[in-house]
Design an enzyme around this catalytic site. Structure first.
Site, PDB file in Angstrom:
ATOM      1  N   LYS A  67      18.245  31.648  42.442  1.00  0.00           N
ATOM      2  CA  LYS A  67      18.169  30.956  40.205  1.00  0.00           C
ATOM      3  C   LYS A  67      17.043  32.213  39.976  1.00  0.00           C
ATOM      4  CE  LYS A  67      19.376  26.285  39.330  1.00  0.00           C
ATOM      5  NZ  LYS A  67      18.475  25.409  38.329  1.00  0.00           N
ATOM      6  N   GLU A 104      24.515  29.902  33.856  1.00  0.00           N
ATOM      7  CA  GLU A 104      25.432  29.906  33.516  1.00  0.00           C
ATOM      8  C   GLU A 104      25.938  29.335  32.326  1.00  0.00           C
ATOM      9  OE1 GLU A 104      23.452  29.223  36.144  1.00  0.00           O
ATOM     10  OE2 GLU A 104      24.452  29.414  38.262  1.00  0.00           O
ATOM     11  N   GLY A 127      20.671  15.161  37.095  1.00  0.00           N
ATOM     12  CA  GLY A 127      21.989  16.173  36.692  1.00  0.00           C
ATOM     13  C   GLY A 127      23.410  15.349  37.626  1.00  0.00           C
ATOM     14  N   ARG A 128      23.019  15.028  38.681  1.00  0.00           N
ATOM     15  CA  ARG A 128      24.036  14.622  39.800  1.00  0.00           C
ATOM     16  C   ARG A 128      24.647  12.895  39.555  1.00  0.00           C
ATOM     17  NH1 ARG A 128      19.922  16.785  42.191  1.00  0.00           N
ATOM     18  NH2 ARG A 128      18.450  14.813  43.562  1.00  0.00           N
ATOM     19  N   LYS A 161      21.682  19.584  30.536  1.00  0.00           N
ATOM     20  CA  LYS A 161      20.882  18.466  30.473  1.00  0.00           C
ATOM     21  C   LYS A 161      18.966  19.705  30.502  1.00  0.00           C
ATOM     22  CE  LYS A 161      16.743  15.382  33.078  1.00  0.00           C
ATOM     23  NZ  LYS A 161      16.936  14.926  34.842  1.00  0.00           N
ATOM     24  N   HIS A 172      47.746  17.550  56.965  1.00  0.00           N
ATOM     25  CA  HIS A 172      48.449  18.915  57.175  1.00  0.00           C
ATOM     26  C   HIS A 172      47.439  20.047  57.509  1.00  0.00           C
ATOM     27  CE1 HIS A 172      52.071  17.327  57.595  1.00  0.00           C
ATOM     28  NE2 HIS A 172      51.220  16.771  56.515  1.00  0.00           N
ATOM     29  N   GLU A 192      22.655  17.599  47.110  1.00  0.00           N
ATOM     30  CA  GLU A 192      21.430  18.187  46.243  1.00  0.00           C
ATOM     31  C   GLU A 192      19.952  16.758  46.746  1.00  0.00           C
ATOM     32  OE1 GLU A 192      21.718  18.870  41.725  1.00  0.00           O
ATOM     33  OE2 GLU A 192      21.764  20.721  43.019  1.00  0.00           O
TER      34      GLU A 192
HETATM   35  O1  LIG Z   1      21.590  20.709  33.434  1.00  0.00           O
HETATM   36  P1  LIG Z   1      21.568  21.781  33.700  1.00  0.00           P
HETATM   37  O2  LIG Z   1      20.231  21.409  33.465  1.00  0.00           O
HETATM   38  O3  LIG Z   1      22.219  23.064  33.030  1.00  0.00           O
HETATM   39  O4  LIG Z   1      21.530  21.686  35.285  1.00  0.00           O
HETATM   40  C1  LIG Z   1      22.619  21.884  35.939  1.00  0.00           C
HETATM   41  C2  LIG Z   1      22.571  21.940  37.258  1.00  0.00           C
HETATM   42  O5  LIG Z   1      21.692  22.946  37.896  1.00  0.00           O
HETATM   43  C3  LIG Z   1      21.294  22.124  38.835  1.00  0.00           C
HETATM   44  O6  LIG Z   1      19.812  21.663  37.859  1.00  0.00           O
HETATM   45  C4  LIG Z   1      20.094  22.152  40.331  1.00  0.00           C
HETATM   46  O7  LIG Z   1      21.852  23.101  40.802  1.00  0.00           O
HETATM   47  C5  LIG Z   1      21.306  20.517  38.876  1.00  0.00           C
HETATM   48  O8  LIG Z   1      20.780  19.260  39.553  1.00  0.00           O
HETATM   49  C6  LIG Z   1      21.979  20.349  37.434  1.00  0.00           C
HETATM   50  O9  LIG Z   1      23.230  19.334  37.395  1.00  0.00           O
END
Ligand SMILES: O=P(O)(O)OC[C@H]1O[C@](O)(CO)[C@@H](O)[C@@H]1O
Length: 557
Positions: A514, A215, A273-274, A209, A390, A359
């Site tokens: 972060k 990452e 995002g979620r 987003k 189990h 979240e």
């Molecule tokens: O889509 P982006 O901006 O890479 O963010 C990834 C994720 O990081 C967050 O902002 C925080 O973990 C989430 O809400 C989001 O889904």
């Protein structure tokens, strides 16, 4: 201007619920004996979902009090405000319009003077066109070969939705097209997922987003280097245009990364995002299951949105389930909530729900900045049945904590296996039916004794029962039904957030870690002054790392 949150604990309904909860002695044996219609009375239909809440703690009195609480905390008004595009995400000054992502073409939802539904369908059309080209082989890699593997690189909402839905919809996949997912910054993830791939037939989708997530950008750079290093000689940077597309709200940053803006699919700040699997973030899924099935997936979300928007509170499934979660968390002391799909295809569903619910509602200040007045945000967790049986069901059946659980199952088998004349799906569903039955009705000491159990062992074999569950069934796990399930939990999460007075659409709580991870770079890399600046525990952990990083014998590497 968003209305101030209402203190739920100060409402008359809350006080009433405290009394009800104090006096409530759940007894499913009695409840069903006294009311032979209990199963019908507390079973509801929401789109294709049959939702049986008769083994929950709902009674006429509890339901009426929960609906009162929803009304006294303005749940329905806030729902309507969300659906109409009001900026209810106060800390980020944004509308919350994941429901616009599945609004029908031609409808109108306005944000800052623009009809966002038109924008949604413009992007959807482009995603569908692209998906069709990849699926048919018309879209080729730089050497002219069709795409065989799509790799989605993203994390959190830019990963969990697509990967969960990809796993859930396996019967709908195109045979010669695989999708893989890289999310973790642990180099193992990229290393394992890239292994065995042919760069000539691999397409990367960078989904982020913000397009700033460490990452995702790190893994995207790894993927670009891997591609350029492994393509046949003579192919240069122009390969990126054929092998990389992006999904983001930050199209300027996509261009900076070197991805052709023509190969980028946008979405909007009003999609969290979620809550984004049904936006262009679902491009990998649209390629995997095809535009028609993706449209069916969206139709499923829409059907649940319509139920949530229009069903009366007393029969509104997301509202009732959200309010029941409030009852369990705030009045019955439950700290966790299990989600147990009796479908191997839903093996990532709980992981997906963990981001959606935790979240969203893991907050201790309200949307006006004041502290919350009640407990918020239970821990969601789960595994598919029967594996969970189990592993951890022992604690649900006989532990000392109350663990409300949602059980999900489908009538139709996907594989019609039968052994020794026994239909395997029926064997499986037998477990689904048995678990909620055992949790509700338990087994008394007399029943245990009647089986001839030695007296000393009787207590260990007694099942107290009266553990609350919800049973959710549908004919089969179609794209539409998956969309309905996701939307159901989106709206449950919303209802709880409103009652607690929190902004379920920001996520400031993930920022500190972060930022610290970025700041620690120099200390980890060997800058002694930066290391000396750390607290003693962090310093000693980094020292341990530096001492052991080359500890593995060369032949093991
Ligand atoms: O889509 P982006 O901006 O890479 O963010 C990834 C994720 O990081 C967050 O902002 C925080 O973990 C989430 O809400 C989001 O889904």
């Amino acid at each position: 201007m968003t209305a101030s949150p209402i203190d739920p604990a100060g409402t008359a309904a809350w006080k009433n619920l405290e009394t009800i909860a104090r006096e409530l002695a759940p007894n499913f044996r009695e409840w069903f004996a006294q009311n032979p219609n209990r199963a019908e009375q507390f079973s509801f239909q929401a789109a294709d979902l049959h939702v049986d809440l008769s083994k929950s703690f709902l009674t006429d009195e509890v339901r009426a009090a929960l609906v009162d609480l929803a009304r006294q905390t303005n749940v329905e008004e806030r729902r309507d405000a969300m659906l109409s595009g009001e900026k209810i995400n106060v800390t980020e000054d944004r509308a919350v319009l994941h429901t616009a992502l599945r609004a029908p073409r031609g409808s109108t939802i306005t944000v800052d003077g623009e009809n966002v539904v038109d924008q949604v369908h413009e992007v959807l059309d482009r995603v569908y066109e692209f998906a069709t080209k990849v699926r048919s082989g018309e879209w080729t890699g730089i050497t002219g070969r069709p795409i065989e593997t799509v790799v989605n690189i993203g994390i959190g909402g830019s990963d969990l939705g697509p990967v969960m839905a990809y796993e859930a919809l396996k019967p709908y996949l195109q045979e010669d097209l695989e999708v893989r997912f890289i999310s973790n910054i642990d180099p193992t993830d990229a290393g394992e997922e890239l292994s065995g791939l042919d760069p000539e037939t691999t397409l990367f989708i960078i989904a982020s987003k913000t397009f700033t997530t460490l990452e995702t950008l790190t893994n995207a750079k790894v993927a670009r280097a891997w591609l350029l290093d492994n393509l046949p000689e003579g192919t240069g940077d122009e390969a990126v245009a054929k092998h990389f597309v992006a999904v983001s709200t930050a199209l300027d940053k996509v261009a900076e990364f070197g991805i052709d803006p023509n190969n980028a699919f946008g979405f909007w700040s009003w999609v969290g995002g979620r809550y984004s699997v049904d936006s262009a973030v679902g491009t990998s899924l649209a390629i995997a299951i095809g535009p028609e099935n993706f449209a069916d997936f969206l139709a499923g979300f829409r059907a649940m949105d319509e139920h949530f928007a229009n069903a009366p509170a007393e029969e509104n499934v997301p509202l009732l389930m959200g309010m029941l979660n409030i009852f369990y968390t705030n009045f019955m002391n439950a700290g966790t909530h299990a989600v147990l799909p009796y479908s191997q295809y839903l093996h990532r569903f709980a992981a997906y729900l963990q981001q959606l619910t935790m979240e969203s509602n893991g907050k201790s200040v309200r949307w006006d900045g004041t502290p919350v007045t009640t407990t918020t945000g239970e821990v969601f967790w789960g595994e598919p049945g029967t594996n969970g049986q189990h592993a951890f069901y022992q604690l649900i059946h006989q532990g000392t904590q109350l663990i409300p659980a949602d059980f999900i199952a489908f009538a139709n088998p996907t594989y019609p296996f039968a052994t020794d004349g026994q239909d395997q799906h029926e064997l499986f569903l037998g477990n689904f039916f048995a678990q909620t039955k055992a949790l509700a009705f338990g087994k008394t000491a007399d029943e245990v004794r009647a089986e001839g159990t030695a007296e000393a062992i009787v207590p260990a074999r007694v099942f107290e029962g009266n553990k609350p569950t919800a049973s959710i069934m549908a004919p089969y796990l179609s794209p539409s039904v998956l969309g309905q399930l996701i939307a159901l939990y989106e709206h449950i999460t919303f209802v709880q957030g409103i009652v607690w007075g929190i902004d379920s659409f920001d996520q400031w709580g993930v920022e500190l870690g972060k930022q610290m991870a970025n700041d620690l770079g120099p200390a980890i890399a060997g800058d002694e002054a930066a290391l000396a600046d750390q607290d003693p525990s962090t310093r000693s952990l980094i020292a341990y790392y530096r001492e052991h990083r080359d500890a593995r014998p060369a032949e093991d590497n």
